[in-house]
Motif scaffolding. Structure first.
Motif, PDB file in Angstrom:
ATOM      1  N   ILE A  68      -7.927 -53.283  21.969  1.00 59.04           N
ATOM      2  CA  ILE A  68      -6.529 -53.012  22.315  1.00 59.04           C
ATOM      3  C   ILE A  68      -5.646 -54.194  21.932  1.00 59.04           C
ATOM      4  CG2 ILE A  68      -4.924 -52.626  24.233  1.00 59.04           C
ATOM      5  CD1 ILE A  68      -7.237 -51.119  25.631  1.00 59.04           C
ATOM      6  N   VAL A  69      -6.084 -55.402  22.318  1.00 60.28           N
ATOM      7  CA  VAL A  69      -5.289 -56.603  22.063  1.00 60.28           C
ATOM      8  C   VAL A  69      -5.227 -56.907  20.567  1.00 60.28           C
ATOM      9  CG1 VAL A  69      -5.125 -59.082  22.477  1.00 60.28           C
ATOM     10  CG2 VAL A  69      -5.767 -57.556  24.338  1.00 60.28           C
ATOM     11  N   GLY A  70      -6.381 -56.846  19.907  1.00 59.19           N
ATOM     12  CA  GLY A  70      -6.416 -57.188  18.488  1.00 59.19           C
ATOM     13  C   GLY A  70      -5.656 -56.216  17.612  1.00 59.19           C
ATOM     14  N   ALA A  71      -5.609 -54.950  18.033  1.00 62.89           N
ATOM     15  CA  ALA A  71      -4.924 -53.937  17.228  1.00 62.89           C
ATOM     16  C   ALA A  71      -3.421 -53.923  17.459  1.00 62.89           C
ATOM     17  CB  ALA A  71      -5.501 -52.554  17.535  1.00 62.89           C
ATOM     18  N   ALA A  72      -2.944 -54.706  18.417  1.00 66.85           N
ATOM     19  CA  ALA A  72      -1.515 -54.693  18.757  1.00 66.85           C
ATOM     20  C   ALA A  72      -0.669 -55.482  17.761  1.00 66.85           C
ATOM     21  CB  ALA A  72      -1.303 -55.235  20.160  1.00 66.85           C
ATOM     22  N   MET A  85       3.190 -57.587  23.402  1.00 69.94           N
ATOM     23  CA  MET A  85       2.285 -58.212  24.373  1.00 69.94           C
ATOM     24  C   MET A  85       2.139 -57.360  25.633  1.00 69.94           C
ATOM     25  SD  MET A  85       2.603 -61.973  26.167  1.00 69.94           S
ATOM     26  CE  MET A  85       1.721 -62.359  27.668  1.00 69.94           C
ATOM     27  N   GLY A  86       3.300 -56.873  26.137  1.00 69.32           N
ATOM     28  CA  GLY A  86       3.291 -56.121  27.391  1.00 69.32           C
ATOM     29  C   GLY A  86       2.410 -54.892  27.370  1.00 69.32           C
ATOM     30  N   PRO A  87       2.578 -53.966  26.400  1.00 67.54           N
ATOM     31  CA  PRO A  87       1.745 -52.759  26.373  1.00 67.54           C
ATOM     32  C   PRO A  87       0.253 -53.056  26.244  1.00 67.54           C
ATOM     33  CG  PRO A  87       3.675 -52.478  24.979  1.00 67.54           C
ATOM     34  CD  PRO A  87       3.651 -53.923  25.386  1.00 67.54           C
ATOM     35  N   ALA A  88      -0.104 -54.014  25.381  1.00 66.59           N
ATOM     36  CA  ALA A  88      -1.520 -54.350  25.196  1.00 66.59           C
ATOM     37  C   ALA A  88      -2.100 -54.941  26.473  1.00 66.59           C
ATOM     38  CB  ALA A  88      -1.675 -55.334  24.037  1.00 66.59           C
ATOM     39  N   LEU A  89      -1.315 -55.796  27.125  1.00 64.97           N
ATOM     40  CA  LEU A  89      -1.778 -56.399  28.379  1.00 64.97           C
ATOM     41  C   LEU A  89      -1.947 -55.337  29.451  1.00 64.97           C
ATOM     42  CD1 LEU A  89      -2.456 -59.015  29.889  1.00 64.97           C
ATOM     43  CD2 LEU A  89      -0.017 -59.247  30.419  1.00 64.97           C
ATOM     44  N   GLY A  90      -0.976 -54.447  29.555  1.00 63.28           N
ATOM     45  CA  GLY A  90      -1.054 -53.398  30.564  1.00 63.28           C
ATOM     46  C   GLY A  90      -2.232 -52.463  30.348  1.00 63.28           C
ATOM     47  N   ASP A  91      -2.514 -52.111  29.089  1.00 65.72           N
ATOM     48  CA  ASP A  91      -3.637 -51.224  28.801  1.00 65.72           C
ATOM     49  C   ASP A  91      -4.987 -51.895  29.040  1.00 65.72           C
ATOM     50  OD1 ASP A  91      -1.987 -49.152  28.104  1.00 65.72           O
ATOM     51  OD2 ASP A  91      -2.095 -49.509  25.944  1.00 65.72           O
ATOM     52  N   SER A  92      -5.025 -53.220  28.919  1.00 66.53           N
ATOM     53  CA  SER A  92      -6.293 -53.949  29.037  1.00 66.53           C
ATOM     54  C   SER A  92      -6.613 -54.383  30.465  1.00 66.53           C
ATOM     55  CB  SER A  92      -6.266 -55.193  28.141  1.00 66.53           C
ATOM     56  OG  SER A  92      -6.011 -54.846  26.805  1.00 66.53           O
ATOM     57  N   LEU A  93      -5.597 -54.495  31.313  1.00 65.21           N
ATOM     58  CA  LEU A  93      -5.822 -54.997  32.666  1.00 65.21           C
ATOM     59  C   LEU A  93      -6.858 -54.193  33.455  1.00 65.21           C
ATOM     60  CD1 LEU A  93      -2.241 -56.049  33.876  1.00 65.21           C
ATOM     61  CD2 LEU A  93      -4.177 -57.533  33.364  1.00 65.21           C
ATOM     62  N   PRO A  94      -6.813 -52.853  33.442  1.00 59.52           N
ATOM     63  CA  PRO A  94      -7.829 -52.108  34.199  1.00 59.52           C
ATOM     64  C   PRO A  94      -9.253 -52.405  33.735  1.00 59.52           C
ATOM     65  CG  PRO A  94      -6.024 -50.676  33.565  1.00 59.52           C
ATOM     66  CD  PRO A  94      -5.828 -51.957  32.820  1.00 59.52           C
ATOM     67  N   LEU A  95      -9.423 -52.658  32.443  1.00 59.59           N
ATOM     68  CA  LEU A  95     -10.758 -52.953  31.929  1.00 59.59           C
ATOM     69  C   LEU A  95     -11.279 -54.277  32.467  1.00 59.59           C
ATOM     70  CD1 LEU A  95     -10.133 -51.850  28.238  1.00 59.59           C
ATOM     71  CD2 LEU A  95     -11.221 -50.531  30.058  1.00 59.59           C
TER      72      LEU A  95
END
Length: 223
Positions: free
Chosen positions: A145-149, A1-11
């Protein structure tokens, strides 16, 4: 959850920084029906972002690379194509910006915002969030990003909610402040509206360019 959330936040910050919807929310807050239309607009905006994120995350989850460690060339290729779309929008917005001293033309429907009722405001929020090309591309990128995690259902739902909430902050903050402070906030809101109208095209072109390279970087990193 953490990595996907972190990568998606800037978007999602890119979605939140959308001048036209912010201007629309401010105009609603300055209208006679502010206490009904502005919250409805906020709900519509949140739902539109949440629906777009959910749709693209579900789409990403069915790709053959979903949830697998290592390179994900299909997902990376899609991200690069999305980055190209953002770059195209950035160039078009930059070339269409007004001359110095002029304001960028705003949509004609803004002149009737003070006459909207709550259902129409909710529909406008849905349209501006889910049907805006910039928001769709950024939501698609975050959804990939989220779906592929390969997250569990509970973690997926929490992640999507957090992302949708973040994308709604620039609408939620003025609406909530107005509900608390009322007309005392009118002067500040009008000043913000004037600044956004003057700088709408430049702000949008800059944001689109920045996030084009953000998405491009994420696409390259998927290989």
């Amino acid at each position: 959850m953490g990595p996907a959330l972190g990568d998606s936040l800037p978007l999602m910050i890119g979605v939140a920084l959308s001048p036209v919807p912010i201007i629309a929310a401010i105009l609603m807050l300055l209208s006679p029906r502010a206490r009904s239309t502005a919250p409805a607009f906020l709900i519509g905006w949140f739902l539109g972002i949440a629906i777009a994120l959910t749709a693209f995350s579900l789409l990403a989850s069915i790709l053959p690379e979903s949830g697998e460690p290592g390179p994900q060339p299909i997902i990376g290729t899609i991200k690069i194509l999305l980055a190209a779309g953002l770059l195209f929008l950035a160039i078009r917005r930059w070339r269409g910006r007004p001359a110095p001293g002029e304001d960028a033309p705003l949509p004609g429907w803004m002149s009737s915002i003070d006459r909207l009722h709550a259902p129409a405001a909710l529909g406008l929020g849905l349209a501006l969030s889910a049907l805006n090309p910039k928001n769709l591309v950024l939501a698609a990128s975050a959804g990939l990003i989220v779906g592929a995690a390969g997250m569990a259902t509970g973690s997926l739902v929490v992640t999507l909610l957090i992302l949708a909430l973040l994308a709604s902050l620039t609408i939620a903050v003025p609406v909530l402040l107005y509900l608390v402070l009322g007309a005392r906030l009118a002067g500040t809101l009008d000043t913000l509206r004037v600044w956004l109208v003057h700088n709408n095209a430049t702000v949008m072109a800059t944001l689109l360019l920045v996030f084009a390279f953000v998405v491009l970087g994420k696409g390259i990193a998927s290989f």
